[in-house]
Enzyme design. Structure first.
Site, PDB file in Angstrom:
ATOM      1  N   LYS A 193       0.847  -1.201   0.000  1.00 23.20           N
ATOM      2  CA  LYS A 193       0.000   0.000   0.000  1.00 23.20           C
ATOM      3  C   LYS A 193       0.881   1.248   0.000  1.00 23.20           C
ATOM      4  CE  LYS A 193      -0.351  -0.110   5.076  1.00 23.20           C
ATOM      5  NZ  LYS A 193      -1.231  -0.478   6.204  1.00 23.20           N
ATOM      6  N   ARG A 241     -10.941   0.022  14.623  1.00 23.19           N
ATOM      7  CA  ARG A 241     -10.834   0.770  13.371  1.00 23.19           C
ATOM      8  C   ARG A 241     -11.822   0.122  12.409  1.00 23.19           C
ATOM      9  NH1 ARG A 241      -4.670   1.654  11.384  1.00 23.19           N
ATOM     10  NH2 ARG A 241      -5.217  -0.156  10.117  1.00 23.19           N
ATOM     11  N   TYR A 266      15.156  30.214   7.420  1.00 27.49           N
ATOM     12  CA  TYR A 266      14.041  31.033   7.906  1.00 27.49           C
ATOM     13  C   TYR A 266      13.985  31.110   9.430  1.00 27.49           C
ATOM     14  CZ  TYR A 266      12.116  30.616   3.181  1.00 27.49           C
ATOM     15  OH  TYR A 266      11.911  30.652   1.838  1.00 27.49           O
ATOM     16  N   MET A 314      10.943  24.467   2.265  1.00 22.24           N
ATOM     17  CA  MET A 314      10.203  23.643   1.307  1.00 22.24           C
ATOM     18  C   MET A 314      11.142  22.821   0.421  1.00 22.24           C
ATOM     19  SD  MET A 314       7.366  24.773  -1.527  1.00 22.24           S
ATOM     20  CE  MET A 314       6.254  25.499  -0.349  1.00 22.24           C
TER      21      MET A 314
END
Ligand SMILES: *Cc1c(COP(=O)(O)O)cnc(C)c1O
Length: 405
Positions: free
Chosen positions: A38, A136, A270, A318
């Site tokens: 998956k 679940r 940053y 990013m």
């Protein structure tokens, strides 16, 4: 292997994946093995990983969504294939036509299967899932009688074949957790009830990687291994991948984009969360959170550059982050190793998980399509041995490193 000049790459070692599958099969010798592929094989690439897992003896493949399963069929996989995360209106008919084993967790799903069977004009293979305590997906024990009865009726009518009964653990990665025994007891009862009602499942299964590795009593007929196939330990508490003889399959590297000398007191990235303590050399690693590098690794993650581990200096942006090399030297284009099997001293995905408050599973799965994958070890061992003894290997025969986005 040819060094392809690329900003970054995820090298996926399919020979390691095959070896991991063999290790897992040896650990669960009486059970069949399902390789869970998956989420694009936990970020490693579903199609090549599925093929390698089959070569190493995975009788089953497993996916969460039906779309993932259908994509494997479209790529030519013809073996047994189970998927489990269905929603109303899902591609039931396509799954029946593609001979996919469909997990049914409730009556609504069985009804959709029966509609699909009529449309397809052929019976479906279904597996019933019981919620033994995970809370679940899966049928509750209270609704089990009704689901079993409906499935039995559909089977008697020739519309379906119930090929499996299964469940999933909540805490198999916490040795001795009381829920493990409790879930096993509910599972055994659910299987016994289904069989007493006339169902004859080929496979009864509940074990994920941690249970496959540490709970032989949970192996039943099939183990559904995901993260261990990719060479990552399901939890540091159980042990490292090396403790289990597993080898991490993915190595994530990037080419330094800049190396420069800066004075003391220079802010970095940053927010200036890092300031150079003295005159120093900064190296720019051109991957960031858009590539799947956790922003939570800001100031904590470690990367191998020039043979040493370096902590990320300041924020992960990013597209890039910075490491402080001190007085060491490096050149643009030199390799930074973010994580891998550790052969060169680089951290593992498990270390990144610890550094960023998550798990190795998430570290590899979140690497995005912006990072090209390079496959190595594609030839199966038998094929590789034949090639090694052949007089001249043709580099264009498709067994060398391949690249795909
Ligand atoms: C993801 C998943 C697995 C595999 O779990 P691992 O811990 O990665 O081995 C097995 N079964 C189900 C239902 C899953 O969703």
């Amino acid at each position: 292997m040819n060094e392809t000049p690329m900003r970054a790459r995820a090298v996926v070692d399919l020979a390691a994946l095959r070896a991991n599958v063999r290790v897992l099969r040896a650990r669960a010798p009486k059970a069949q093995l399902m390789a869970v592929v998956k989420a694009d094989a936990y970020g490693h690439g579903a199609v090549p990983c599925a093929r390698a897992a089959r070569q190493a003896g995975a009788a089953w493949l497993g996916t969460a969504t039906p779309q993932e399963a259908l994509a494997l069929r479209a790529a030519g996989d013809t073996g047994r294939l189970l998927c489990w995360l269905w929603t109303p209106g899902g591609p039931f008919r396509e799954a029946v036509e593609a001979d996919i084993d469909i997990t049914v967790s409730g009556l609504w799903a069985l009804e959709e299967v029966l509609t699909a069977v009529r449309a397809a004009g052929r019976p479906a293979r279904i597996q019933l899932k019981i919620d033994t305590g995970l809370g679940r997906n899966g049928c509750t024990p209270g609704d089990w009688e009704k689901l079993v009865a409906a499935a039995r009726e559909a089977e008697a009518a020739g519309a379906v074949r119930v090929t499996g009964v299964w469940s999933h653990f909540a805490c198999a990665d916490e040795p001795g957790h009381p829920s493990i025994g409790a879930q096993l007891a509910v599972f055994r009862d659910a299987v016994a009830y289904a069989e007493a009602q006339g169902l004859t499942p080929e496979v009864r299964h509940i074990a994920n990687s941690p249970a496959a590795l540490t709970l032989p009593e949970a192996h039943f007929d099939l183990v559904r291994t995901g993260v261990a196939v990719y060479g990552i330990s399901p939890s540091p508490e159980l042990g490292t991948s090396g403790d289990f003889g597993l080898r991490p399959v993915m190595t994530l590297t990037a080419s330094l984009a800049s190396v420069k000398r800066v004075p003391a007191g220079h802010g970095v990235s940053y927010g200036h969360l890092y300031t150079t303590p003295g005159e120093t050399t900064l190296a720019l690693v051109p991957v960031g959170y858009a590539d799947g590098i956790p922003r939570a690794a800001s100031g904590t993650g470690e990367v191998l550059v020039g043979g040493k581990r370096r902590r990320i200096a300041g924020r992960v942006a990013m597209d890039q982050f910075v490491v402080d090399l001190g007085d060491d030297t490096a050149e643009p284009g030199d390799e930074a190793v973010l994580f891998g099997p550790g052969d060169r001293g680089e951290p593992g995905a498990e270390d990144w998980g610890r550094a960023t408050g998550t798990i190795g599973y998430e570290v590899v799965t979140r690497i995005t399509g912006r990072v090209p994958r390079v496959y190595v070890g594609e030839a199966d061992d038998a094929t590789a041995a034949a090639e090694a003894s052949a007089p001249s290997a043709d580099p264009a025969d498709g067994t060398g490193p391949g690249v795909s986005a």
